[in-house]
Scaffold this motif. Structure first.
Motif, PDB file in Angstrom:
ATOM      1  N   GLY A 126       0.556  -1.227   0.000  1.00 20.60           N
ATOM      2  CA  GLY A 126       0.071   0.098   0.138  1.00 20.60           C
ATOM      3  C   GLY A 126       0.710   1.278  -0.062  1.00 20.60           C
ATOM      4  O   GLY A 126       0.295   2.323   0.089  1.00 20.60           O
ATOM      5  N   ASP A 127       2.048   1.114  -0.304  1.00 21.72           N
ATOM      6  CA  ASP A 127       3.148   2.417  -0.309  1.00 21.72           C
ATOM      7  C   ASP A 127       3.416   2.662  -1.460  1.00 21.72           C
ATOM      8  O   ASP A 127       4.378   3.247  -1.761  1.00 21.72           O
ATOM      9  N   GLY A 128       2.528   2.716  -2.390  1.00 22.61           N
ATOM     10  CA  GLY A 128       2.712   3.280  -3.761  1.00 22.61           C
ATOM     11  C   GLY A 128       3.607   2.401  -4.601  1.00 22.61           C
ATOM     12  O   GLY A 128       4.228   2.821  -5.720  1.00 22.61           O
ATOM     13  N   CYS A 129       3.378   0.943  -4.439  1.00 20.58           N
ATOM     14  CA  CYS A 129       4.443  -0.081  -5.289  1.00 20.58           C
ATOM     15  C   CYS A 129       3.787   0.108  -6.695  1.00 20.58           C
ATOM     16  O   CYS A 129       2.377  -0.335  -6.821  1.00 20.58           O
ATOM     17  N   PRO A 130       4.475   0.480  -7.656  1.00 21.66           N
ATOM     18  CA  PRO A 130       3.915   0.569  -9.183  1.00 21.66           C
ATOM     19  C   PRO A 130       3.522  -0.975  -9.634  1.00 21.66           C
ATOM     20  O   PRO A 130       2.791  -1.114 -10.406  1.00 21.66           O
ATOM     21  N   PHE A 131       4.468  -1.909  -9.206  1.00 24.54           N
ATOM     22  CA  PHE A 131       3.947  -3.498  -9.488  1.00 24.54           C
ATOM     23  C   PHE A 131       2.581  -4.209  -8.672  1.00 24.54           C
ATOM     24  O   PHE A 131       2.256  -4.964  -9.544  1.00 24.54           O
ATOM     25  N   CYS A 132       2.255  -3.408  -7.959  1.00 26.01           N
ATOM     26  CA  CYS A 132       0.850  -3.647  -7.313  1.00 26.01           C
ATOM     27  C   CYS A 132      -0.222  -2.869  -7.996  1.00 26.01           C
ATOM     28  O   CYS A 132      -1.366  -3.120  -8.249  1.00 26.01           O
TER      29      CYS A 132
END
Length: 184
Positions: free
Chosen positions: A44-50
């Protein structure tokens, strides 16, 4: 327009003219500044792969989707067609992969190589993982495997002297060609 290299180009206010032509790549500043990098190590910390799998294939530059992994073009490629295989699950270490993810990463790697050969005539490949920030992972919190197509003579002075990569094709065009060539 290129001018004769013997004639310095006058550029008012930018210093002494020299014999160098300039190739400006302002889009690279996003990478240099670390824009869109995660703020932490959690999903939930801004991971682009998520976030990418939530987008359309075109907007996310997704080439193919599997049941546990997806293939996506690298936004900051070393060569045209540089792609990554990512598990949907937010994990950092290869040993955390389950059997299904490990098998699908291997299968997608084979498919990526086939697609890149068909779409671009790639003559070789660099395939690898950077596990951890000290190993070179730009986004260490979410595992991703790089597949970089290579051609004879694809290196030149630009990355060494100019710290710039020259790519002959836009990412959307590359995505379309590789996605069309992706084996089913």
């Amino acid at each position: 327009m290129l001018q004769d290299m013997q004639e310095p180009i006058e550029q008012a206010g930018v210093g002494v003219p020299d014999n160098f032509q300039r190739l400006w790549t302002p889009h690279r500043m996003a990478y240099i500044r670390g824009e869109n990098k995660p703020t932490g190590s959690g999903p939930g910390d801004g991971c682009p792969f998520c976030e990418i799998p939530k987008m359309s294939d075109e907007d996310g530059l997704i080439l193919a989707r599997g049941s546990t992994v997806f293939a996506v073009l690298n936004l900051y490629p070393y060569n045209s067609g540089h792609l990554m295989i990512c598990p949907y699950r937010h994990i950092a270490d290869y040993v955390e992969l389950n059997e299904a993810e490990t098998a699908e990463i291997a299968d997608f790697t084979k498919r990526a190589i086939q697609a890149l050969r068909k779409a671009s005539g790639a003559q070789g490949f660099n395939v690898g993982l950077n596990l951890g920030q000290v190993a070179g992972a730009g986004i260490a919190a979410h595992l991703h495997q790089h597949i970089v197509p290579r051609w004879g003579g694809d290196t030149n002075f630009m990355p060494i002297v100019g710290h710039t990569r020259v790519l002959p094709q836009l990412l959307r065009e590359t995505r379309e060609l590789v996605a069309e060539a992706w084996p089913s």
